[in-house]
Design an enzyme around this catalytic site. Structure first.
Site, PDB file in Angstrom:
ATOM      1  N   LYS A  74     -56.438 -95.795   9.622  1.00  0.00           N
ATOM      2  CA  LYS A  74     -57.632 -95.223  10.248  1.00  0.00           C
ATOM      3  C   LYS A  74     -58.134 -96.174  11.318  1.00  0.00           C
ATOM      4  O   LYS A  74     -57.993 -97.397  11.193  1.00  0.00           O
ATOM      5  CB  LYS A  74     -58.735 -95.033   9.202  1.00  0.00           C
ATOM      6  CG  LYS A  74     -59.757 -93.977   9.566  1.00  0.00           C
ATOM      7  CD  LYS A  74     -59.295 -92.608   9.130  1.00  0.00           C
ATOM      8  CE  LYS A  74     -60.316 -91.526   9.472  1.00  0.00           C
ATOM      9  NZ  LYS A  74     -59.940 -90.237   8.882  1.00  0.00           N
ATOM     10  N   GLY A 177     -73.187 -79.601   6.824  1.00  0.00           N
ATOM     11  CA  GLY A 177     -72.575 -80.090   8.063  1.00  0.00           C
ATOM     12  C   GLY A 177     -71.779 -78.983   8.734  1.00  0.00           C
ATOM     13  O   GLY A 177     -70.635 -78.726   8.366  1.00  0.00           O
ATOM     14  N   GLY A 179     -70.282 -78.726  11.618  1.00  0.00           N
ATOM     15  CA  GLY A 179     -69.603 -79.272  12.799  1.00  0.00           C
ATOM     16  C   GLY A 179     -68.261 -78.581  12.984  1.00  0.00           C
ATOM     17  O   GLY A 179     -68.129 -77.382  12.710  1.00  0.00           O
ATOM     18  N   VAL A 181     -65.290 -78.723  11.341  1.00  0.00           N
ATOM     19  CA  VAL A 181     -64.707 -78.118  10.140  1.00  0.00           C
ATOM     20  C   VAL A 181     -65.698 -77.148   9.496  1.00  0.00           C
ATOM     21  O   VAL A 181     -65.348 -76.016   9.151  1.00  0.00           O
ATOM     22  CB  VAL A 181     -64.286 -79.192   9.109  1.00  0.00           C
ATOM     23  CG1 VAL A 181     -63.720 -78.545   7.860  1.00  0.00           C
ATOM     24  CG2 VAL A 181     -63.281 -80.153   9.714  1.00  0.00           C
ATOM     25  N   GLY A 182     -66.958 -77.593   9.356  1.00  0.00           N
ATOM     26  CA  GLY A 182     -67.967 -76.768   8.685  1.00  0.00           C
ATOM     27  C   GLY A 182     -68.111 -75.401   9.345  1.00  0.00           C
ATOM     28  O   GLY A 182     -68.197 -74.376   8.654  1.00  0.00           O
TER      29      GLY A 182
HETATM   30  P1  NAI Z   1     -68.150 -83.157  13.060  1.00  0.00           P
HETATM   31  O1  NAI Z   1     -68.773 -84.394  13.588  1.00  0.00           O
HETATM   32  O2  NAI Z   1     -67.643 -82.136  14.010  1.00  0.00           O
HETATM   33  O3  NAI Z   1     -69.166 -82.412  12.069  1.00  0.00           O
HETATM   34  C1  NAI Z   1     -70.036 -83.060  11.193  1.00  0.00           C
HETATM   35  C2  NAI Z   1     -71.343 -82.289  11.193  1.00  0.00           C
HETATM   36  O4  NAI Z   1     -72.167 -82.818  10.162  1.00  0.00           O
HETATM   37  C3  NAI Z   1     -72.127 -82.413  12.495  1.00  0.00           C
HETATM   38  O5  NAI Z   1     -72.526 -81.128  12.953  1.00  0.00           O
HETATM   39  C4  NAI Z   1     -73.345 -83.269  12.096  1.00  0.00           C
HETATM   40  O6  NAI Z   1     -74.510 -82.967  12.864  1.00  0.00           O
HETATM   41  C5  NAI Z   1     -73.502 -82.906  10.645  1.00  0.00           C
HETATM   42  N1  NAI Z   1     -74.251 -83.861   9.840  1.00  0.00           N
HETATM   43  C6  NAI Z   1     -74.240 -85.218   9.909  1.00  0.00           C
HETATM   44  N2  NAI Z   1     -75.041 -85.736   8.976  1.00  0.00           N
HETATM   45  C7  NAI Z   1     -75.565 -84.683   8.284  1.00  0.00           C
HETATM   46  C8  NAI Z   1     -76.456 -84.571   7.187  1.00  0.00           C
HETATM   47  N3  NAI Z   1     -76.995 -85.659   6.606  1.00  0.00           N
HETATM   48  N4  NAI Z   1     -76.761 -83.328   6.716  1.00  0.00           N
HETATM   49  C9  NAI Z   1     -76.217 -82.227   7.296  1.00  0.00           C
HETATM   50  N5  NAI Z   1     -75.381 -82.283   8.349  1.00  0.00           N
HETATM   51  C10 NAI Z   1     -75.061 -83.491   8.825  1.00  0.00           C
HETATM   52  O7  NAI Z   1     -66.985 -83.638  12.079  1.00  0.00           O
HETATM   53  P2  NAI Z   1     -65.791 -82.797  11.464  1.00  0.00           P
HETATM   54  O8  NAI Z   1     -64.556 -83.019  12.245  1.00  0.00           O
HETATM   55  O9  NAI Z   1     -66.247 -81.400  11.197  1.00  0.00           O
HETATM   56  O10 NAI Z   1     -65.572 -83.551  10.071  1.00  0.00           O
HETATM   57  C11 NAI Z   1     -66.487 -83.404   8.999  1.00  0.00           C
HETATM   58  C12 NAI Z   1     -66.033 -84.277   7.841  1.00  0.00           C
HETATM   59  O11 NAI Z   1     -64.742 -83.862   7.408  1.00  0.00           O
HETATM   60  C13 NAI Z   1     -65.898 -85.765   8.164  1.00  0.00           C
HETATM   61  O12 NAI Z   1     -66.228 -86.519   7.025  1.00  0.00           O
HETATM   62  C14 NAI Z   1     -64.420 -85.923   8.480  1.00  0.00           C
HETATM   63  O13 NAI Z   1     -63.956 -87.233   8.271  1.00  0.00           O
HETATM   64  C15 NAI Z   1     -63.819 -84.956   7.481  1.00  0.00           C
HETATM   65  N6  NAI Z   1     -62.512 -84.465   7.837  1.00  0.00           N
HETATM   66  C16 NAI Z   1     -62.319 -83.846   9.045  1.00  0.00           C
HETATM   67  C17 NAI Z   1     -61.067 -83.354   9.366  1.00  0.00           C
HETATM   68  C18 NAI Z   1     -60.823 -82.593  10.628  1.00  0.00           C
HETATM   69  O14 NAI Z   1     -59.747 -81.963  10.735  1.00  0.00           O
HETATM   70  N7  NAI Z   1     -61.741 -82.582  11.583  1.00  0.00           N
HETATM   71  C19 NAI Z   1     -59.918 -83.529   8.456  1.00  0.00           C
HETATM   72  C20 NAI Z   1     -60.263 -84.122   7.178  1.00  0.00           C
HETATM   73  C21 NAI Z   1     -61.506 -84.587   6.905  1.00  0.00           C
HETATM   74  N1  PHE Z   2     -59.318 -86.602  10.647  1.00  0.00           N
HETATM   75  C1  PHE Z   2     -58.117 -86.341   9.898  1.00  0.00           C
HETATM   76  C2  PHE Z   2     -58.338 -86.653   8.418  1.00  0.00           C
HETATM   77  O1  PHE Z   2     -59.272 -87.322   8.027  1.00  0.00           O
HETATM   78  C3  PHE Z   2     -56.999 -87.174  10.436  1.00  0.00           C
HETATM   79  C4  PHE Z   2     -55.953 -86.518  11.310  1.00  0.00           C
HETATM   80  C5  PHE Z   2     -56.144 -85.337  11.992  1.00  0.00           C
HETATM   81  C6  PHE Z   2     -54.748 -87.161  11.428  1.00  0.00           C
HETATM   82  C7  PHE Z   2     -55.131 -84.799  12.756  1.00  0.00           C
HETATM   83  C8  PHE Z   2     -53.715 -86.641  12.187  1.00  0.00           C
HETATM   84  C9  PHE Z   2     -53.932 -85.450  12.858  1.00  0.00           C
HETATM   85  O2  PHE Z   2     -57.586 -86.181   7.575  1.00  0.00           O
END
Ligand code: NAI
Ligand code: PHE
Length: 350
Positions: A74, A177, A179, A181-182
């Site tokens: 990471k 959240g 964002g 994924v959410g």
């Molecule tokens: P993102 O940054 O797009 O979304 C996170 C959302 O959570 C944002 O809208 C933010 O405003 C909100 N947030 C932050 N603190 C908060 C709180 N206290 N209460 C409510 N909402 C809050 O991130 P993303 O990419 O959606 O990732 C979300 C989580 O999933 C992270 O922990 C990330 O590491 C994990 N993850 C993401 C993956 C991906 O493919 N993007 C893959 C595996 C895990």
């Molecule tokens: N953010 C991803 C995770 O926490 C990591 C990842 C995404 C790695 C896409 C490779 C390609 O699982």
């Protein structure tokens, strides 16, 4: 550092931006250390380092449990002040140069604070060791759809456990959240006929989702008190802790956020409260596995989807093991991951 048990750590200050660059290579036992790039403000170097160490270890367990030939790594780009877009691009390029120097020992994807457009910039200097570039640049694009699909599949396994059938129709799910994924998870839940609620601290996200009919807004501080079937943590880590667990009014937890438990023993507290916990690293591998599979192994989007849906089977096995060994699901998933790693070591895959 000692508890971390990883292979290599690289940390430096990026002078032009005063940001911390931390790259943690946790394990290459199953394959090259691979993981996302988290770019956000950190209050201290210690906090950035801690996040990189914990998140890299989680990538190791995640790939092991998904039975996917990659190791855990990471990167954290820890901001100490706001950056202009030119400064930000410079930081990403210099980070890319370090990834290039590592010669494939660390392979980067996106995470919180970065997306495909950023991966395009990183790839300018990193060369081939970058995943999730935009399709225009030859990448497989955003990973969020696959992560959300994997979490939805896991929720279906959870519904089976709670209600005896996988359907989510009429079940209430709170997404913490909304964002990358959410948001996609909410769409999938609505398609599946679930009753969706969301919480977010970002005014733009809140405004967007409040306008959608049939999606209930929950104030961020009130998330633990909200009665629902499934809580889906999809924000940052540590939201399941000694303060929130006693308040929870959900029957199960299944979400995408990395490192949801403030500490491993919190899984025990959830178990004592009768709340079914789907371990984060067992169910949030969809994005990393799909994108890496498509880009490095030549999978089609259909193959990737099929693989991601298999997360339901992985979770069922974890829950069955937890029951059989009378342990919490987090510990069951850890045992499973450790066994996979040990078996790979014995076969000299490293
Ligand atoms: P993102 O940054 O797009 O979304 C996170 C959302 O959570 C944002 O809208 C933010 O405003 C909100 N947030 C932050 N603190 C908060 C709180 N206290 N209460 C409510 N909402 C809050 O991130 P993303 O990419 O959606 O990732 C979300 C989580 O999933 C992270 O922990 C990330 O590491 C994990 N993850 C993401 C993956 C991906 O493919 N993007 C893959 C595996 C895990
Ligand atoms: N953010 C991803 C995770 O926490 C990591 C990842 C995404 C790695 C896409 C490779 C390609 O699982």
């Amino acid at each position: 550092m000692q508890a971390w048990g990883g292979e290599r750590l690289l940390a430096q200050v990026d002078r032009p931006t005063e940001a911390w660059i931390v790259i943690a290579l946790h394990s290459s036992r199953l394959g090259p250390a691979t993981g996302g790039t988290r770019l956000m403000p950190y209050a201290s170097f210690h906090a950035a380092l801690r996040d990189a160490l914990q998140l890299s270890a989680m990538m190791t367990w995640k790939f092991a449990l998904a039975d996917f030939p990659r190791g855990g790594g990471k990167a954290v780009l820890g901001l100490t002040r706001p950056l202009s877009s030119a400064e930000r691009a410079g930081l990403l390029q210099r980070y890319g140069r370090i990834v290039h120097e590592l010669g494939g020992r660390y392979q980067a994807g996106p995470d919180v604070g970065t997306g495909p457009a950023d991966m395009d910039i990183v790839a300018q200097t990193a060369g081939p060791w970058v995943f999730s570039r935009t399709p225009q640049q030859g990448g497989a694009g955003d990973s969020a759809w696959a992560t959300a699909l994997g979490v939805l599949s896991a929720m279906q396994a959870v519904a089976e456990e709670l209600f005896g059938e996988p359907s989510l129709r009429g079940r209430s799910v709170l997404v913490q959240g909304a964002g990358s994924v959410g948001s996609q998870l909410i769409e999938l839940l609505l398609e599946a006929g679930a009753r969706a609620a969301f919480a977010d601290i970002d005014a733009v996200a809140v405004d967007l989702w409040r306008r959608r009919r049939g999606v209930t807004f929950v104030a961020p501080d009130a998330v633990p008190d909200f009665a629902c079937d499934i809580l889906a943590p999809c924000a940052l880590g540590g939201t399941l802790n000694a303060q929130t667990i006693p308040r929870l009014r959900c029957r199960a937890i299944a979400g995408a956020a990395n490192n949801q438990l403030a500490q491993p023993s919190d899984a025990q507290s959830l178990r004592q409260r009768g709340i079914l916990y789907a371990p984060d690293f067992a169910i949030n591998s969809g994005g990393a596995v799909a994108i890496t599979g498509m880009e490095a192994l030549g999978w089609s989007a259909e193959q990737a989807q099929q693989r991601v849906r298999g997360i339901a089977t992985t979770l069922r096995a974890v829950l069955a093991r937890a029951r059989a060994e009378d342990i919490d699901p987090h510990e069951a998933a850890m045992r499973q991951a450790r066994e996979r790693l040990a078996a790979a070591g014995a076969h000299g895959k490293r």
